[in-house]
Design a protein around this motif. Structure first.
Motif, mmCIF file in Angstrom:
data_model
loop_
_atom_site.group_PDB
_atom_site.id
_atom_site.type_symbol
_atom_site.label_atom_id
_atom_site.label_comp_id
_atom_site.label_asym_id
_atom_site.label_seq_id
_atom_site.Cartn_x
_atom_site.Cartn_y
_atom_site.Cartn_z
ATOM 1 N N UNK A 143 3.630 15.786 -35.130
ATOM 2 C CA UNK A 143 2.664 16.734 -35.884
ATOM 3 C C UNK A 143 2.821 16.508 -37.153
ATOM 4 N N UNK A 144 4.013 16.904 -37.667
ATOM 5 C CA UNK A 144 4.317 16.634 -39.026
ATOM 6 C C UNK A 144 4.314 15.422 -39.855
ATOM 7 N N UNK A 154 -3.240 18.257 -34.983
ATOM 8 C CA UNK A 154 -2.703 18.265 -33.488
ATOM 9 C C UNK A 154 -3.079 19.707 -32.684
ATOM 10 N N UNK A 155 -3.536 19.338 -31.787
ATOM 11 C CA UNK A 155 -3.935 20.816 -30.914
ATOM 12 C C UNK A 155 -3.154 20.686 -29.431
ATOM 13 N N UNK A 185 -9.199 12.160 -37.040
ATOM 14 C CA UNK A 185 -8.090 12.028 -35.949
ATOM 15 C C UNK A 185 -7.725 13.336 -35.489
ATOM 16 N N UNK A 186 -7.707 13.449 -33.923
ATOM 17 C CA UNK A 186 -7.042 14.598 -33.350
ATOM 18 C C UNK A 186 -6.396 14.175 -32.338
ATOM 19 N N UNK A 187 -5.320 14.801 -31.969
ATOM 20 C CA UNK A 187 -4.313 14.674 -31.024
ATOM 21 C C UNK A 187 -4.371 15.773 -30.006
ATOM 22 N N UNK A 191 -12.677 9.950 -32.412
ATOM 23 C CA UNK A 191 -11.441 9.529 -32.855
ATOM 24 C C UNK A 191 -10.346 10.879 -32.387
ATOM 25 N N UNK A 192 -10.116 10.511 -30.947
ATOM 26 C CA UNK A 192 -9.366 11.488 -30.383
ATOM 27 C C UNK A 192 -8.389 10.882 -29.395
ATOM 28 N N UNK A 193 -7.022 11.474 -29.497
ATOM 29 C CA UNK A 193 -5.949 11.042 -28.638
ATOM 30 C C UNK A 193 -5.447 12.063 -27.851
ATOM 31 N N UNK A 194 -4.761 11.506 -26.986
ATOM 32 C CA UNK A 194 -4.081 12.559 -25.766
ATOM 33 C C UNK A 194 -2.429 12.236 -25.518
#
Length: 385
Positions: free
Chosen positions: A212-213, A221-222, A264-266, A304-307
Motif C-alpha cells: 500500500x505504501x 488500497x481499500x 487504480x484501486x486495490x 481500473x481495479x485489482x483484488x
C-alpha cells in the motif's frame, strides 16, 4: 412524503423546457416522520435555484460533543433518535448533518456558489475524523463494511513499512517475487488478481501494508472487512465499486493542485480460504463467480481495479479458475524462512529447521514456541486445604 406538488414545473423541467422550481408544496400522511420534513426543508433552496450548488460529504469519527454548526449558522431543526440530525442555515448556505451511533455521519451542503459550499464542507471535515496526520511511515487505507444502513467506508492512517526495511523477513524466493510486485507501476498491470498464499505467521499482511505504501502514488488500497457479504450481495459489491470511483473523481476535482494518486484501486480480502478453495463453487454459490467477474469479466471491464487475496491454503487446494494463467498479476507463496535464512535473521543463532516470521520474532523476544519447557515435577497428593 405522501404526495409532492411543485405546480407542474417538474414536468416542464423533465421535458427540457426549463422553469423555476420553488415554493414546494407537500402533503403529509401516516407514513411520514420528522426526518422527511427536515430532508425536504434542507433541499428547498436547492430546488428553487437560490442555492444551486450542492456538496455531499461522508464524515468519519464524529464525537458526540462536537459542534457541527459553522460560524454564522442558525439551528432550524434537530431530531434525536437512532441518529442525530440537524438543519442549519446561513446567509447563503444550508447544511443538513446526520450522525449515527457508530461515529460515522454525513453532511449535505447547498450554497450560492460552489466555493461557499466547499468552505462549509471543509469546516465539518476539519472538525471530524482522526486527528492523526499521515506521517512518512504511514499511509491512508480505506476500510469497507456493511452496516445497518448499507455499505460504509472508513479511512484510517495505518503504519506501513518501506519494502527495503522488511525484505529480509521473507525467504529468498518470496522476497524476489515481492520485490518485483512492489516495483510495479500502473503501466505494468497485466492481471487483476494478487494472491498471497502460505501458512499463518509468515508476514502476508505486513507485505500488503508495504505494498500500500509503495503503490500510494498511483493506487488507492481499500480493505473489505466482510468479504463473504461483499460477494454475496450484488448491491454491496456495486456500491463499493461505483462509490470508490466517485470518491476518487471528487477528490481530484476538489484538490486540483495536489498530486493525483491515479484511478487504480486495490481491494484487499484477507483470509478468504472458503472463497477460493477448490470446492468454493459449491460452497459459496455465486461469490466465486463474482470475484472472477470483477477481476477480468464484464464487471471489471472499463474499471481500473485489482483484488488482493491472502489465504492459508496450499496452491494445489485452490480453485483452478483462480490460479489460471493470465488472471494473476502476482501469485506468491509466502512461506517460512529456511534454517540458514532463519539463523541469519537471528544474527547467527543456530536453527535446525525452517521458521515462520512469527516464530522468529517470538524467539528473539524470548518466547520461542519451538522450545519445550521442562515438565512440572509430580507432587504428592495432600489433604484438603
Amino acid at each position: 412524503m405522501g404526495i409532492i406538488e411543485r405546480r407542474g414545473e417538474i414536468m416542464n423541467l423533465l421535458h427540457g423546457s426549463g422553469g423555476v422550481l420553488g415554493n414546494m408544496h407537500f402533503t403529509l400522511d401516516g407514513s411520514d416522520d420528522p426526518s422527511n420534513v427536515l430532508n425536504l426543508m434542507a433541499l428547498d433552496a436547492y430546488v428553487s435555484g437560490a442555492q444551486p450548488h450542492a456538496v455531499v460529504r461522508a464524515l468519519d469519527m464524529v464525537a458526540d460533543d462536537v459542534d457541527l454548526i459553522p460560524e454564522g449558522g442558525s439551528l432550524v431543526r434537530s431530531i434525536s433518535g437512532a441518529s442525530f440530525l440537524q438543519l442549519v442555515t446561513g446567509d447563503d448556505w444550508t447544511l443538513r448533518t446526520q450522525r449515527w451511533r457508530d461515529g460515522s455521519g454525513q453532511a449535505v451542503v447547498t450554497a450560492v456558489t460552489r466555493e461557499r459550499a466547499e468552505e462549509i464542507a471543509a469546516y465539518l471535515t476539519d472538525r471530524t475524523g482522526s486527528v492523526e496526520e499521515v506521517g512518512e511511515d504511514k499511509v491512508d487505507m480505506g476500510f469497507w463494511y456493511r452496516s445497518a444502513r448499507g455499505p460504509f467506508r472508513s479511512t484510517r492512517s495505518i503504519s506501513a513499512p518501506r519494502w527495503p526495511e522488511i525484505e529480509r523477513n521473507y525467504s529468498s524466493s518470496a522476497g524476489s517475487a515481492l520485490g518485483k510486485l512492489m516495483a510495479t507501476q500502473a503501466s505494468d498491470v497485466a492481471g487483476r488478481l494478487v494472491l498471497f498464499h502460505g501458512p499463518p505467521g509468515t508476514g502476508k499482511t505486513t507485505a500488503l501494508r508495504a505494498l500500500a505504501r509503495e503503490w500510494a502514488p498511483w493506487c488507492q488500497v481499500d480493505t473489505v472487512l466482510d468479504p463473504e457479504a461483499f460477494f454475496a450481495d450484488p448491491s454491496y459489491l456495486m456500491e463499493v465499486i461505483i462509490g470508490s470511483e466517485m470518491d476518487l473523481v471528487l477528490d481530484a476535482d476538489l484538490n486540483p493542485d495536489e498530486p493525483r494518486r491515479g484511478h487504480w484501486r486495490l481491494m484487499v480480502l484477507e483470509d478468504c480460504d472458503e472463497l477460493i478453495r477448490g470446492e468454493a463453487k459449491e460452497a459459496s454459490g455465486q461469490s466465486l463467480a463474482r470475484l472472477l467477474n470483477l477481476t477480468d469479466g464484464l464487471l471489471g471491464q472499463g474499471r481500473e481495479i485489482m483484488v488482493a487475496i491472502t489465504t492459508n491454503e496450499r496452491l494445489d487446494r485452490l480453485h483452478p479458475a483462480v490460479v489460471r494463467p493470465g488472471r494473476c498479476l502476482a501469485q506468491i507463496e509466502v512461506g517460512a524462512l529456511s534454517a540458514l535464512e532463519s539463523s541469519d535473521w537471528l544474527g547467527g543463532d543456530p536453527v535446525r529447521e525452517p521458521m515462520t516470521l512469527a516464530e522468529l520474532y517470538a524467539r528473539r523476544g524470548g518466547t520461542d514456541p519451538t522450545t519445550t519447557e521442562a515438565p512440572i515435577p509430580q507432587q504428592q497428593i495432600g489433604q484438603y486445604l
